[in-house]
Design a protein around this motif. Structure first.
Motif, PDB file in Angstrom:
ATOM      1  N   UNK A 100       4.785   3.486  11.813  1.00 38.46           N
ATOM      2  CA  UNK A 100       3.327   3.746  11.504  1.00 38.46           C
ATOM      3  C   UNK A 100       4.022   5.210  11.545  1.00 38.46           C
ATOM      4  N   UNK A 101       5.295   6.377  12.565  1.00 39.18           N
ATOM      5  CA  UNK A 101       4.936   7.590  12.350  1.00 39.18           C
ATOM      6  C   UNK A 101       6.754   7.131  11.144  1.00 39.18           C
ATOM      7  N   UNK A 102       7.477   6.816  11.270  1.00 38.69           N
ATOM      8  CA  UNK A 102       7.916   6.656  10.393  1.00 38.69           C
ATOM      9  C   UNK A 102       7.634   6.775   8.977  1.00 38.69           C
ATOM     10  N   UNK A 103       6.371   5.662   9.216  1.00 42.41           N
ATOM     11  CA  UNK A 103       6.089   5.942   7.460  1.00 42.41           C
ATOM     12  C   UNK A 103       5.253   6.943   7.128  1.00 42.41           C
ATOM     13  N   UNK A 104       5.109   7.314   8.415  1.00 44.27           N
ATOM     14  CA  UNK A 104       4.460   9.240   7.664  1.00 44.27           C
ATOM     15  C   UNK A 104       5.252  10.233   7.027  1.00 44.27           C
ATOM     16  N   UNK A 105       6.394   9.931   8.319  1.00 48.39           N
ATOM     17  CA  UNK A 105       7.821  10.946   7.861  1.00 48.39           C
ATOM     18  C   UNK A 105       8.198  10.226   6.307  1.00 48.39           C
ATOM     19  N   UNK A 106       7.899   9.093   5.561  1.00 51.09           N
ATOM     20  CA  UNK A 106       8.722   8.993   4.239  1.00 51.09           C
ATOM     21  C   UNK A 106       7.291   9.267   3.728  1.00 51.09           C
ATOM     22  N   UNK A 107       6.012   9.803   3.492  1.00 50.26           N
ATOM     23  CA  UNK A 107       5.521  10.391   2.756  1.00 50.26           C
ATOM     24  C   UNK A 107       5.594  11.530   2.792  1.00 50.26           C
ATOM     25  N   UNK A 108       5.723  12.325   4.181  1.00 48.91           N
ATOM     26  CA  UNK A 108       6.073  14.065   4.405  1.00 48.91           C
ATOM     27  C   UNK A 108       7.052  14.329   3.293  1.00 48.91           C
ATOM     28  N   UNK A 123       3.285   1.414   0.697  1.00 47.15           N
ATOM     29  CA  UNK A 123       3.076   1.387   1.235  1.00 47.15           C
ATOM     30  C   UNK A 123       3.185   2.100   3.513  1.00 47.15           C
ATOM     31  N   UNK A 124       2.530   0.819   3.041  1.00 45.65           N
ATOM     32  CA  UNK A 124       1.837  -0.242   4.714  1.00 45.65           C
ATOM     33  C   UNK A 124       2.067  -1.071   5.095  1.00 45.65           C
ATOM     34  N   UNK A 125       2.817  -1.656   4.192  1.00 49.70           N
ATOM     35  CA  UNK A 125       3.764  -2.868   4.476  1.00 49.70           C
ATOM     36  C   UNK A 125       3.652  -2.788   6.139  1.00 49.70           C
ATOM     37  N   UNK A 126       3.832  -3.519   6.743  1.00 48.52           N
ATOM     38  CA  UNK A 126       3.887  -3.965   8.356  1.00 48.52           C
ATOM     39  C   UNK A 126       3.682  -3.296   9.273  1.00 48.52           C
ATOM     40  N   UNK A 127       2.428  -2.869   9.042  1.00 46.63           N
ATOM     41  CA  UNK A 127       1.626  -1.469   9.868  1.00 46.63           C
ATOM     42  C   UNK A 127       0.561  -2.359  10.859  1.00 46.63           C
ATOM     43  N   UNK A 128      -0.083  -1.780  11.384  1.00 42.95           N
ATOM     44  CA  UNK A 128      -1.103  -2.421  12.279  1.00 42.95           C
ATOM     45  C   UNK A 128      -3.109  -1.982  11.928  1.00 42.95           C
ATOM     46  N   UNK A 129      -3.300  -2.812  12.193  1.00 36.51           N
ATOM     47  CA  UNK A 129      -4.921  -1.771  11.310  1.00 36.51           C
ATOM     48  C   UNK A 129      -5.585  -0.194  11.572  1.00 36.51           C
ATOM     49  N   UNK A 130      -4.484   0.113  12.689  1.00 36.95           N
ATOM     50  CA  UNK A 130      -5.232   1.646  13.313  1.00 36.95           C
ATOM     51  C   UNK A 130      -4.446   2.425  12.525  1.00 36.95           C
ATOM     52  N   UNK A 131      -2.733   1.987  11.989  1.00 36.47           N
ATOM     53  CA  UNK A 131      -2.109   2.465  11.429  1.00 36.47           C
ATOM     54  C   UNK A 131      -2.018   2.741   9.836  1.00 36.47           C
ATOM     55  N   UNK A 154      -4.796   4.935   9.507  1.00 37.81           N
ATOM     56  CA  UNK A 154      -4.945   6.447   9.499  1.00 37.81           C
ATOM     57  C   UNK A 154      -4.134   6.591   8.757  1.00 37.81           C
ATOM     58  N   UNK A 155      -3.323   5.686   7.884  1.00 35.89           N
ATOM     59  CA  UNK A 155      -2.794   6.217   6.363  1.00 35.89           C
ATOM     60  C   UNK A 155      -4.125   6.792   5.196  1.00 35.89           C
ATOM     61  N   UNK A 156      -4.559   5.390   5.157  1.00 40.52           N
ATOM     62  CA  UNK A 156      -5.519   5.409   4.244  1.00 40.52           C
ATOM     63  C   UNK A 156      -6.580   7.212   4.244  1.00 40.52           C
TER      64      UNK A 156
END
Length: 288
Positions: free
Chosen positions: A139-147, A162-170, A173-175
């Motif tokens: 999830x943190x790497x995905x946030x970096x991709x968004x950065x 963008x959220x493929x492979x995320x758990x529900x909480x992550x 948070x991305x939403x």
């Protein structure tokens, strides 16, 4: 849609793309207003990723007219590309660098980038700013991709699954992050397989199948136009549950009120969900 050209971030008419004997995009039309979050839905192979690649200028089309931020992506200049941000499914950052080093490095690619420290805060990575990328969670790497997608302060942000492979909480948070970017005025095109995600984020949606848009509009409008009625459920006096599928649920409930002389035991009215509409329009309803 009757919006003028200068109100559109994306204007696509009759887009076509073939790979040998396979038609990936077959006369697709798409119009995205500036400042909106637009969801592009469709099964695998529907042509979503090919369309996004053409919009970005990374793939040439075979036919059709395409305007993105007022320019043809096929001849887009470096200045035009700097107005776009892209977040693909695959990670793009070198694993040995820290978050801060990576964001600062990518900032140099743009003429007017956002402040790297503010972007790190924006995507929720302040506590990980000095951590190497290889030490981050998914999830943190995905946030970096968004950065990296927003560091150039894009007018249009393309988010491909963008959220493929995320758990529900992550995912939630991305939403929140996407909503924040939208509130700042960024136009966002989102492709996703998660219908809940599309409904939560998108102002409007387009459902694509076999390379064509088969329905477009606000989520509620799609349910109203393409739903197949409602299901009214209740419990008979002898305790037997009953359900009736109808296009006139209010009339059905009114009839039950007369019959039960007031309260209707176990009454429940179920409306078509976006998933119901999606499966029917993409021809997957029978496989459900």
């Amino acid at each position: 849609m009757t919006a003028h050209a200068n109100e559109l971030a994306v204007d696509v008419r009759g887009l076509r793309k073939r790979y040998g004997d396979v038609t990936a995009v077959d006369g697709l039309d798409l119009r995205i207003r500036r400042g909106e979050v637009f969801g592009l839905l469709g099964p695998n192979g529907a042509g979503k990723s090919t369309t996004v690649e053409i919009l970005q200028g990374n793939r040439l089309r075979d036919a059709g007219e395409v305007s993105v931020l007022g320019a043809d992506p096929a001849t887009g200049t470096r200045a035009w590309r700097s107005r776009l941000g892209v977040v693909w499914q695959d990670e793009s950052a070198p694993a040995e660098l820290t978050v801060r080093e990576t964001v600062r490095h990518f900032a140099h690619y743009y003429p007017r980038p956002r402040d790297p420290e503010r972007v790190i805060d924006l995507v929720g990575l302040r506590a990980k700013a000095d951590s190497r990328i290889k030490a981050l969670s998914g999830g943190q790497r995905r946030r970096l991709d968004v950065a990296l997608g927003v560091i150039g302060d894009p007018e249009l942000l393309l988010l491909d699954e963008p959220t493929t492979g995320f758990d529900p909480a992550a995912r939630r948070g991305f939403w929140d992050l996407v909503r924040l970017l939208a509130d700042e005025g960024t136009t966002i095109l989102l492709t996703t397989h998660y219908l809940e995600e599309a409904e939560a984020l998108a102002d409007r949606l387009a459902i694509v199948t076999r390379g064509r848009v088969v329905a477009e509009g606000e989520p509620q409008t799609l349910r109203d136009l393409h739903g197949t009625g409602a299901t009214v459920e209740w419990t008979e006096p002898d305790g037997t549950p009953h359900a009736e599928h109808t296009r006139t649920p209010t009339k059905t409930v009114a009839g039950l009120m007369d019959r039960f002389d007031g309260e209707i035991p176990g009454l429940r009215v179920g409306r078509p969900s976006l998933e119901d509409v999606y499966l029917r329009l993409t021809g997957q309803e029978a496989a459900r």
